[in-house]
Design a protein around this motif. Structure first.
Motif, PDB file in Angstrom:
ATOM      1  N   MET A   1      -1.985   8.494  -1.392  1.00 12.37           N
ATOM      2  CA  MET A   1      -2.040   7.873  -0.064  1.00 12.37           C
ATOM      3  C   MET A   1      -1.341   6.525  -0.104  1.00 12.37           C
ATOM      4  SD  MET A   1      -5.359   6.869   2.240  1.00 12.37           S
ATOM      5  CE  MET A   1      -5.794   8.600   2.461  1.00 12.37           C
ATOM      6  N   ALA A   2      -0.475   6.270   0.897  1.00  9.63           N
ATOM      7  CA  ALA A   2       0.247   5.003   0.965  1.00  9.63           C
ATOM      8  C   ALA A   2      -0.718   3.864   1.266  1.00  9.63           C
ATOM      9  CB  ALA A   2       1.321   5.079   2.035  1.00  9.63           C
ATOM     10  N   THR A   3      -0.486   2.721   0.627  1.00 12.54           N
ATOM     11  CA  THR A   3      -1.357   1.567   0.812  1.00 12.54           C
ATOM     12  C   THR A   3      -0.521   0.333   1.103  1.00 12.54           C
ATOM     13  OG1 THR A   3      -1.328   1.030  -1.554  1.00 12.54           O
ATOM     14  CG2 THR A   3      -3.095   2.482  -0.761  1.00 12.54           C
ATOM     15  N   LEU A   4      -1.215  -0.723   1.524  1.00  5.94           N
ATOM     16  CA  LEU A   4      -0.570  -2.016   1.738  1.00  5.94           C
ATOM     17  C   LEU A   4      -0.655  -2.811   0.446  1.00  5.94           C
ATOM     18  CD1 LEU A   4       0.777  -4.052   3.623  1.00  5.94           C
ATOM     19  CD2 LEU A   4      -1.511  -4.878   4.238  1.00  5.94           C
ATOM     20  N   ARG A   5       0.493  -3.228  -0.072  1.00  5.46           N
ATOM     21  CA  ARG A   5       0.552  -3.925  -1.350  1.00  5.46           C
ATOM     22  C   ARG A   5       1.031  -5.357  -1.167  1.00  5.46           C
ATOM     23  NH1 ARG A   5       3.775   0.337  -5.021  1.00  5.46           N
ATOM     24  NH2 ARG A   5       3.649  -1.370  -6.544  1.00  5.46           N
ATOM     25  N   LEU A   6       0.431  -6.249  -1.923  1.00  2.00           N
ATOM     26  CA  LEU A   6       0.765  -7.665  -1.860  1.00  2.00           C
ATOM     27  C   LEU A   6       2.129  -7.906  -2.487  1.00  2.00           C
ATOM     28  CD1 LEU A   6      -0.505 -10.460  -1.065  1.00  2.00           C
ATOM     29  CD2 LEU A   6      -1.139 -10.672  -3.484  1.00  2.00           C
ATOM     30  N   LEU A   7       2.965  -8.684  -1.796  1.00  2.00           N
ATOM     31  CA  LEU A   7       4.261  -9.094  -2.334  1.00  2.00           C
ATOM     32  C   LEU A   7       4.187 -10.598  -2.553  1.00  2.00           C
ATOM     33  CD1 LEU A   7       7.142  -8.669  -3.176  1.00  2.00           C
ATOM     34  CD2 LEU A   7       7.804  -8.508  -0.772  1.00  2.00           C
ATOM     35  N   ASP A   8       3.955 -10.983  -3.792  1.00  2.00           N
ATOM     36  CA  ASP A   8       3.733 -12.384  -4.143  1.00  2.00           C
ATOM     37  C   ASP A   8       4.782 -12.803  -5.166  1.00  2.00           C
ATOM     38  OD1 ASP A   8       2.767 -14.899  -4.605  1.00  2.00           O
ATOM     39  OD2 ASP A   8       0.923 -14.267  -5.621  1.00  2.00           O
ATOM     40  N   GLU A   9       5.990 -13.047  -4.690  1.00  2.00           N
ATOM     41  CA  GLU A   9       7.096 -13.432  -5.554  1.00  2.00           C
ATOM     42  C   GLU A   9       7.864 -14.576  -4.896  1.00  2.00           C
ATOM     43  OE1 GLU A   9       7.707 -12.340  -8.494  1.00  2.00           O
ATOM     44  OE2 GLU A   9       6.479 -10.508  -8.591  1.00  2.00           O
ATOM     45  N   GLY A  26       6.569   4.489  -1.513  1.00  2.00           N
ATOM     46  CA  GLY A  26       6.003   4.978  -0.263  1.00  2.00           C
ATOM     47  C   GLY A  26       4.964   4.062   0.348  1.00  2.00           C
ATOM     48  N   ASP A  27       4.826   2.845  -0.217  1.00  2.00           N
ATOM     49  CA  ASP A  27       3.829   1.904   0.278  1.00  2.00           C
ATOM     50  C   ASP A  27       4.461   0.892   1.229  1.00  2.00           C
ATOM     51  OD1 ASP A  27       1.765   3.050  -1.257  1.00  2.00           O
ATOM     52  OD2 ASP A  27       2.375   1.895  -3.021  1.00  2.00           O
ATOM     53  N   ALA A  28       3.627   0.066   1.841  1.00  2.00           N
ATOM     54  CA  ALA A  28       4.076  -1.021   2.702  1.00  2.00           C
ATOM     55  C   ALA A  28       3.819  -2.345   1.998  1.00  2.00           C
ATOM     56  CB  ALA A  28       3.355  -0.983   4.042  1.00  2.00           C
ATOM     57  N   GLY A  57       5.335   5.952   6.922  1.00  2.00           N
ATOM     58  CA  GLY A  57       6.441   5.315   7.640  1.00  2.00           C
ATOM     59  C   GLY A  57       6.279   3.824   7.815  1.00  2.00           C
ATOM     60  N   ASP A  58       5.087   3.278   7.561  1.00  2.00           N
ATOM     61  CA  ASP A  58       4.913   1.827   7.648  1.00  2.00           C
ATOM     62  C   ASP A  58       5.667   1.146   6.515  1.00  2.00           C
ATOM     63  OD1 ASP A  58       3.331   2.126   9.851  1.00  2.00           O
ATOM     64  OD2 ASP A  58       1.424   1.714   8.827  1.00  2.00           O
ATOM     65  N   ALA A  59       6.389   0.067   6.841  1.00  2.00           N
ATOM     66  CA  ALA A  59       7.203  -0.634   5.852  1.00  2.00           C
ATOM     67  C   ALA A  59       6.667  -2.014   5.515  1.00  2.00           C
ATOM     68  CB  ALA A  59       8.642  -0.764   6.351  1.00  2.00           C
ATOM     69  N   LEU A  60       6.205  -2.728   6.539  1.00  2.00           N
ATOM     70  CA  LEU A  60       5.829  -4.129   6.354  1.00  2.00           C
ATOM     71  C   LEU A  60       4.596  -4.465   7.179  1.00  2.00           C
ATOM     72  CD1 LEU A  60       9.366  -5.703   6.912  1.00  2.00           C
ATOM     73  CD2 LEU A  60       8.219  -5.515   4.687  1.00  2.00           C
ATOM     74  N   PRO A  71      -3.716 -16.060  12.476  1.00  2.00           N
ATOM     75  CA  PRO A  71      -2.554 -15.165  12.360  1.00  2.00           C
ATOM     76  C   PRO A  71      -2.990 -13.712  12.382  1.00  2.00           C
ATOM     77  CG  PRO A  71      -3.070 -16.183  10.237  1.00  2.00           C
ATOM     78  CD  PRO A  71      -3.921 -16.871  11.262  1.00  2.00           C
ATOM     79  N   LYS A  72      -2.123 -12.871  12.959  1.00  2.00           N
ATOM     80  CA  LYS A  72      -2.359 -11.434  13.010  1.00  2.00           C
ATOM     81  C   LYS A  72      -1.393 -10.738  12.064  1.00  2.00           C
ATOM     82  CE  LYS A  72      -3.702 -11.480  17.897  1.00  2.00           C
ATOM     83  NZ  LYS A  72      -3.365 -10.953  19.248  1.00  2.00           N
ATOM     84  N   GLY A  73      -1.766  -9.573  11.598  1.00  2.00           N
ATOM     85  CA  GLY A  73      -0.887  -8.781  10.764  1.00  2.00           C
ATOM     86  C   GLY A  73      -0.106  -7.800  11.614  1.00  2.00           C
ATOM     87  N   VAL A  74       1.198  -7.992  11.710  1.00  2.00           N
ATOM     88  CA  VAL A  74       2.062  -7.150  12.522  1.00  2.00           C
ATOM     89  C   VAL A  74       2.600  -6.017  11.661  1.00  2.00           C
ATOM     90  CG1 VAL A  74       4.235  -7.061  13.800  1.00  2.00           C
ATOM     91  CG2 VAL A  74       2.694  -9.014  14.081  1.00  2.00           C
ATOM     92  N   VAL A  75       2.398  -4.773  12.094  1.00  2.00           N
ATOM     93  CA  VAL A  75       2.848  -3.610  11.338  1.00  2.00           C
ATOM     94  C   VAL A  75       4.217  -3.174  11.854  1.00  2.00           C
ATOM     95  CG1 VAL A  75       2.344  -1.235  10.657  1.00  2.00           C
ATOM     96  CG2 VAL A  75       0.456  -2.870  10.994  1.00  2.00           C
ATOM     97  N   LEU A  76       5.216  -3.192  10.958  1.00  2.00           N
ATOM     98  CA  LEU A  76       6.563  -2.751  11.286  1.00  2.00           C
ATOM     99  C   LEU A  76       6.895  -1.521  10.452  1.00  2.00           C
ATOM    100  CD1 LEU A  76       8.345  -6.235  11.242  1.00  2.00           C
ATOM    101  CD2 LEU A  76       7.667  -4.927  13.274  1.00  2.00           C
ATOM    102  N   THR A  77       7.444  -0.519  11.095  1.00  2.00           N
ATOM    103  CA  THR A  77       7.783   0.722  10.393  1.00  2.00           C
ATOM    104  C   THR A  77       9.198   0.637   9.814  1.00  2.00           C
ATOM    105  OG1 THR A  77       8.729   1.773  12.344  1.00  2.00           O
ATOM    106  CG2 THR A  77       6.340   2.017  12.000  1.00  2.00           C
TER     107      THR A  77
END
Length: 374
Positions: A1-9, A26-28, A57-60, A71-77
């Motif tokens: 299952m695709a999940t939301l992953r932290l991008l901390d770089e 395949g994750d966002a 299909g979610d990317a970000l 702040p809100k989390g905006v889902v972009l495909t």
């Protein structure tokens, strides 16, 4: 299952490689603002539910950088990201000879979209870990042709080597270079969708009877991370901004509906007053907002950083300067001097924020006469 992953770089090749890895799996990705203290980073990651599932299909997920509220989390495909990249590249005439520079915060859509459009379009890309004027000018000498900046950054560089400079964030400078393009958009639109007042291909703009701007297009968000979708059933997104169509068909954005100052029954847009005050000889920076008044509902207050702290402008001189080009009701009736204007990372004034003052607040004496005639 695709999940939301932290991008901390930090900004650089590793950031791009990590984003590609997340997408290939395949994750966002959720790019975190590394300037935040650890506790704030953890709270933001919790709020957008890092580690939880995302839709195929979610990317970000991108945190909004609004001037008020949480702040809100905006889902972009991926489809939205691709549509944004295609429309932007088409308007700018991007070719294989071009080379993008990303130097704005990568946790916000203004900086992140430079990276994503370069990845999608296959355009060469350089990523810096934040803005540094010397490094930006060096990049231009090394072949970078395209860059996205805010006005404060533009003022610190020589703009001439770039083929095109995309300007977002706060209001553009009055005398911007010929190779710059002003953009209008927000996190929910995946980047700028109106360039120099004209919508990108595939973008619809509507202004309702109240002057509110609504946008529609394939690059818009799918939803917020909490599942709510701000678009209506026909796909229109209410921006919260007010605008009008100019005679030549370009969109003019007057400002945020919530920022409108209604003083003695007259409407005053803060941006109009800010532009006028910014040209005053003694003003280094300025923010305009409405403050409550018992007789007029609100009055216009100018928050000013003096060019010379030992010789600050007076309220009277600022009023007279504004009245040279606008009606009297537009001119400020209160003045606060400060050392710095509170702004977001993209340069937008945070009008509701507390301001550290230098000296006493200046204000005109109360009078029952409407401000439009005084």
């Amino acid at each position: 299952m695709a999940t939301l992953r932290l991008l901390d770089e930090p900004g650089g090749p590793t950031f791009v490689d990590r984003l590609r890895e997340i997408w290939d799996a395949g994750d966002a990705a959720f790019p975190i603002d590394r300037r935040l203290p650890p506790t704030a980073q953890a709270e933001l990651a919790r709020r957008v539910r890092v580690g939880d599932p995302v839709e195929p299909g979610d990317a970000l997920v991108v945190a909004t950088s609004g001037t008020s509220g949480e702040p809100k989390g905006v889902v972009l495909t991926h489809d939205a990201v691709a549509a944004s990249a295609a429309a932007t590249s088409a308007r700018l005439g991007v070719t294989d000879d071009d080379h993008w520079l990303a130097c704005l915060p990568l946790s916000h859509v203004g900086g992140l979209s430079v990276v994503t459009r370069a990845i999608v379009s296959g355009t060469r890309l350089t990523v810096h870990d934040g803005f540094d004027a010397v490094a930006v000018e060096a990049a231009a000498r090394d072949g970078v042709t395209l860059v996205s900046l805010v006005s404060a950054a533009l003022a610190r560089i020589d703009p001439t080597p770039f083929r095109a400079i995309v300007l977002g964030g706060s209001r553009p400078p009055a005398n911007r270079p010929a190779n710059s393009v002003t953009t209008y958009g927000m996190t929910e639109t995946g980047s700028g969708v109106v360039y120099d007042g004209r919508p990108l291909d595939g973008v619809d703009v509507r202004i309702d009877d109240a002057g509110a701007i609504l946008l529609r297009g394939p690059m818009l968000l799918r939803c917020y991370r909490d599942g709510t979708d701000p678009k209506d059933s026909d796909g229109w997104y209410p921006t919260g901004d007010v605008g009008r169509w100019l005679d030549d068909g370009r969109l003019s954005v007057e400002g945020r509906a919530d920022d409108l100052v209604i003083t003695g029954g007259e409407n005053v847009w803060p941006e109009v007053v800010e532009v006028a005050l910014a040209s005053h000889v003694d003003v280094a920076d300025v923010m305009v907002r409405g403050v409550e008044h018992p007789d007029w509902g609100q009055v216009v207050e100018a928050v000013v950083v003096p060019l010379n702290r030992d010789r600050p402008p007076t309220l009277i001189s600022l009023r007279e300067h504004v009245k040279e080009r606008h009606p009297a009701f537009v001119a400020p009736r209160a003045l606060v001097l400060t050392d710095a204007i509170p702004r977001t990372s993209l340069g937008k004034p945070r009008r509701s924020a507390d301001v550290s003052t230098v000296g006493d607040r200046q204000a005109m004496d109360a009078t029952p006469a409407p401000p439009s005639i005084t």
